[in-house]
Design a protein around this motif. Structure first.
Motif, PDB file in Angstrom:
ATOM      1  N   ILE A   1       5.808 -79.410 -13.474  1.00 43.33           N
ATOM      2  CA  ILE A   1       6.799 -78.590 -14.170  1.00 43.33           C
ATOM      3  C   ILE A   1       7.350 -79.303 -15.397  1.00 43.33           C
ATOM      4  O   ILE A   1       7.497 -78.703 -16.459  1.00 43.33           O
TER       5      ILE A   1
ATOM      6  N   ASN B   1      -0.122 -78.649 -22.601  1.00 43.01           N
ATOM      7  CA  ASN B   1      -0.504 -77.287 -22.920  1.00 43.01           C
ATOM      8  C   ASN B   1      -0.201 -76.366 -21.732  1.00 43.01           C
ATOM      9  O   ASN B   1      -0.648 -76.621 -20.615  1.00 43.01           O
ATOM     10  N   PRO B   2       0.541 -75.279 -21.961  1.00 41.08           N
ATOM     11  CA  PRO B   2       0.878 -74.347 -20.866  1.00 41.08           C
ATOM     12  C   PRO B   2      -0.354 -73.761 -20.168  1.00 41.08           C
ATOM     13  O   PRO B   2      -0.309 -73.494 -18.974  1.00 41.08           O
ATOM     14  N   ALA B   3      -1.446 -73.570 -20.892  1.00 40.44           N
ATOM     15  CA  ALA B   3      -2.658 -73.028 -20.265  1.00 40.44           C
ATOM     16  C   ALA B   3      -3.212 -74.010 -19.234  1.00 40.44           C
ATOM     17  O   ALA B   3      -3.712 -73.601 -18.181  1.00 40.44           O
TER      18      ALA B   3
ATOM     19  N   LYS C   1      -1.397 -76.120 -17.521  1.00 40.63           N
ATOM     20  CA  LYS C   1      -0.471 -76.037 -16.384  1.00 40.63           C
ATOM     21  C   LYS C   1      -0.750 -74.794 -15.536  1.00 40.63           C
ATOM     22  O   LYS C   1      -0.642 -74.840 -14.311  1.00 40.63           O
ATOM     23  N   LYS C   2      -1.100 -73.694 -16.180  1.00 47.86           N
ATOM     24  CA  LYS C   2      -1.309 -72.434 -15.472  1.00 47.86           C
ATOM     25  C   LYS C   2      -2.347 -72.597 -14.367  1.00 47.86           C
ATOM     26  O   LYS C   2      -2.126 -72.177 -13.227  1.00 47.86           O
ATOM     27  N   ASN C   3      -3.488 -73.210 -14.688  1.00 47.31           N
ATOM     28  CA  ASN C   3      -4.530 -73.405 -13.676  1.00 47.31           C
ATOM     29  C   ASN C   3      -4.046 -74.316 -12.550  1.00 47.31           C
ATOM     30  O   ASN C   3      -4.355 -74.080 -11.385  1.00 47.31           O
TER      31      ASN C   3
ATOM     32  N   TYR D   1      -0.961 -74.654 -11.550  1.00 43.46           N
ATOM     33  CA  TYR D   1      -0.029 -73.859 -10.735  1.00 43.46           C
ATOM     34  C   TYR D   1      -0.783 -72.901  -9.810  1.00 43.46           C
ATOM     35  O   TYR D   1      -0.407 -72.716  -8.653  1.00 43.46           O
ATOM     36  N   ILE D   2      -1.831 -72.285 -10.332  1.00 40.17           N
ATOM     37  CA  ILE D   2      -2.614 -71.335  -9.527  1.00 40.17           C
ATOM     38  C   ILE D   2      -3.204 -72.045  -8.312  1.00 40.17           C
ATOM     39  O   ILE D   2      -3.079 -71.570  -7.177  1.00 40.17           O
TER      40      ILE D   2
ATOM     41  N   CYS E   1      -7.000 -79.211  -7.048  1.00 39.91           N
ATOM     42  CA  CYS E   1      -5.658 -79.554  -7.538  1.00 39.91           C
ATOM     43  C   CYS E   1      -5.657 -80.956  -8.132  1.00 39.91           C
ATOM     44  O   CYS E   1      -5.125 -81.184  -9.228  1.00 39.91           O
TER      45      CYS E   1
END
Length: 155
Positions: free
Chosen positions: A65, A70-72, A74-76, A78-79, A118
């Motif tokens: 967090i 890059n937010p992209a 982080k997105k993966n 988080y998924i 992860c």
């Protein structure tokens, strides 16, 4: 503020473990009555280990967090964090609550795979988050061995 974010992450992950165990029923009693494979731990140690691992998982989430990447990317992460958390949540319910041993075996294999993914994703964001998942991976591999052993001996 960062301490509060960390605290919410850790408490949130710990809560998922507690809620899962509530839905799973008398895990300790069921485990005590099962025929166990070689190297099965005493039942009392399992809850202690999971409490520590959940704290590590919550801390890893916190590191994701607060990471400045890059937010992209982080997105993966988080998924897959969510996927492994759902599998973790379901395993004890399916295995102990429903006595669906073979389904629990499938879930633990998927859990191990999702933890590995992860770790690969975390390594690109914050290596400390990846390192926090090493004990979790080791325990999941051990839990996989136990799940298969318990399934073969008790199904």
């Amino acid at each position: 503020m960062k301490f509060l974010i960390w605290l919410v992450c850790v408490i949130g992950i710990e809560a998922t473990g507690i809620i899962s165990s509530l839905f799973a029923g008398d895990i300790a009693g069921t485990y005590a009555q099962m025929e166990k494979p070689f190297l099965a731990p005493p039942g009392g140690i399992i809850g202690i280990v999971w409490t520590i691992l959940y704290a590590f998982m919550g801390t890893a989430l916190y590191l994701l967090i607060v990471a400045k990447v890059n937010p992209a990317l982080k997105k993966n992460a988080y998924i897959f964090f969510a996927i492994q958390q759902v599998l973790n949540f379901l395993w004890s319910i399916v295995f102990f609550g429903w006595n669906a041993y073979w389904a629990g075996t499938v879930i633990i294999v998927l859990l191990v795979l999702s933890v590995i993914i992860c770790m690969i994703l975390f390594a690109r964001i914050d290596k400390k988050a990846m390192y926090l998942f090493i004990p979790y991976l080791i325990w999941c591999l051990y839990a996989g061995y136990l799940t298969i052993g318990l399934t073969l001996l008790n199904a």
